[in-house]
Design an enzyme around this catalytic site. Structure first.
Site, PDB file in Angstrom:
ATOM      1  CB  CYS A   1      -0.690  -2.185  -5.315  1.00 28.82           C
ATOM      2  SG  CYS A   1      -1.920  -0.810  -5.649  1.00 28.82           S
TER       3      CYS A   1
ATOM      4  CG  ASN B   1       4.346   4.078  -4.499  1.00 28.24           C
ATOM      5  OD1 ASN B   1       4.767   3.902  -5.602  1.00 28.24           O
ATOM      6  ND2 ASN B   1       3.652   2.661  -4.029  1.00 28.24           N
TER       7      ASN B   1
ATOM      8  N   GLY C   1      -6.202   4.629 -10.769  1.00 22.70           N
ATOM      9  CA  GLY C   1      -4.704   4.748 -11.145  1.00 22.70           C
ATOM     10  C   GLY C   1      -4.588   3.642 -12.038  1.00 22.70           C
ATOM     11  CB  THR C   2      -4.726  -0.029 -11.535  1.00 19.68           C
ATOM     12  OG1 THR C   2      -4.096  -0.098 -10.278  1.00 19.68           O
ATOM     13  CG2 THR C   2      -4.071  -1.561 -12.043  1.00 19.68           C
TER      14      THR C   2
ATOM     15  CB  THR D   1     -22.268   3.162 -18.380  1.00 18.46           C
ATOM     16  OG1 THR D   1     -22.967   2.845 -19.392  1.00 18.46           O
ATOM     17  CG2 THR D   1     -22.743   4.487 -17.653  1.00 18.46           C
TER      18      THR D   1
END
Length: 389
Positions: free
Chosen positions: A326, A152, A72-73, A238
């Site tokens: 976070c 959140n 998400g970040t 990748t």
């Protein structure tokens, strides 16, 4: 001791089907998806299968609109900074709200250090932003509006569709942080009208360390990592093959079981809200549980600190949180809770309970019994409590 997890907002355990798919992928020894050989083509096929599953979960018009990221970040950083860098010829003004996740607010703060200007719009006491305030904040220099889909810490779901009508009329790009919504509640990017949407796999029982950014076709956005041409030239490096495969399986299951999950989570949350006054007094519900995320209940307990409650709950076998994972470790009161009008003491006394599919009403009763004893213990030694009695 068995731990009852009531902190599903931080992360979720992998579903058995997801574990199985990832383990099988590891044993398969897939090649590099960018390689022009049979091994690379097979691996790329698995990634594209997962992309189609994720695109289906949020109803993309084209699966190529999904860009896989490390979570998400990164998705949020890419959406905000990528649009800002690609559209400087149009302006350098950004509109957001006072209750965004740190990934949003810090990305925008970084841009402000590079000469961008920011207008942060206030919310009401339920954490809801008024679309009219967003419209008023927009100027001729505005290139981006970023408003989270759900919060959140208090669970409030924002009126993104109404905001999108405003940004579409003014031809401004709209980004929404939906990390805590995708896979939990139905998300349809076409119905919402967003241009960019950030999300993460772990929210809906997929692996950590993998996420996605929806980018509507035609949106001007720069990569924030340069190198190869992976992810349709939007994100170099990748791909996380095993994480993406797991994310795809989790997306299929989330879409298939959405209604069942929502009903279960709502029942658990409603039961908690109903039973809470039978165990503790002098508390305040944050947000609007009836209109927010089905899995989240946030409440401020007066006269004591949330971190002490969390530590003592863990000793009793229950896991909850006080704020965003976070932001853990910060001594400051949550900016979200202060923005909805809580004073510093009540903000510090907030507990966030997020349930999951394995949780039961018996888990909630056990949690409340433990909480009752903890609140009494902490209030007995609280000078603030004694002062107000």
């Amino acid at each position: 001791m068995t731990i009852v997890n009531l902190d599903h907002m931080s992360t979720n355990q992998l579903l058995p089907e997801v574990q199985k798919a990832m383990i099988e992928a590891v044993k398969k020894n897939y090649g590099n998806p960018s390689s022009q050989n049979a091994g690379g083509e097979e691996t790329l096929g698995m990634i594209e299968k997962a992309r189609a599953s994720v695109a289906g979960l949020i109803n993309c018009e084209n699966k190529k609109e999904v860009v896989f990221t490390s979570g998400g970040t990164e998705s949020i950083n890419h959406g905000i900074k990528g649009v800002a860098f690609a559209n400087t010829d149009r302006g350098k003004h950004i509109v957001t709200t006072n209750i965004e996740h740190n990934a949003v607010s810090k990305s925008i703060k970084r841009l402000s250090q590079l000469g961008y200007t920011v207008t942060s719009v206030s919310v009401n006491d339920k954490g809801m932003v008024d679309p009219a305030d967003i419209a008023k904040a927009i100027t001729d220099e505005t290139i981006l509006v970023s408003v989270m889909h759900s919060n959140n810490e208090i669970g409030t779901i924002q009126p993104i569709e109404e905001i999108a009508k405003i940004t579409q009329e003014k031809k401004i790009i709209l980004h929404s942080d939906a990390v805590d919504s995708v896979g939990v509640v139905p998300i349809d990017v076409q119905k919402l009208g967003v241009d960019l949407l950030s999300f993460a796999s772990s929210t809906y029982y997929g692996p950590t360390g993998v996420g996605g950014l929806y980018v509507r076709r035609g949106v001007r956005i720069w990569p924030i990592m340069d190198g190869g041409i992976q992810e349709h030239n939007k994100r170099a490096g990748t791909e996380n093959i095993f994480g993406i495969i797991g994310m795809g399986v989790a997306a299929d299951l989330a879409g298939k079981n959405m209604d069942k999950r929502i009903n279960h989570l709502k029942n658990i949350s409603n039961f908690l809200v109903k039973e809470l006054p039978n165990y503790i007094d002098e508390y305040h519900l944050n947000g609007d549980p009836a209109k927010g995320l089905p899995n989240l209940v946030s409440f401020a307990i007066k006269y004591i600190e949330g971190e002490s409650i969390v530590l003592m709950l863990e000793d009793d076998g229950y896991r909850a949180s006080t704020r965003s994972a976070c932001a853990t470790g910060s001594l400051r009161a949550s900016h979200v809770l202060m923005s909805i009008g809580l004073d510093h003491a009540d903000a510090q006394g907030t507990l966030v309970v997020t349930s999951g599919m394995e949780n039961t009403k018996d888990d909630i009763i056990g949690f409340l019994r433990a909480l009752k004893n903890i609140v009494k213990t902490l209030r007995d030694i609280s000078p603030l409590y004694r002062k107000n009695q």
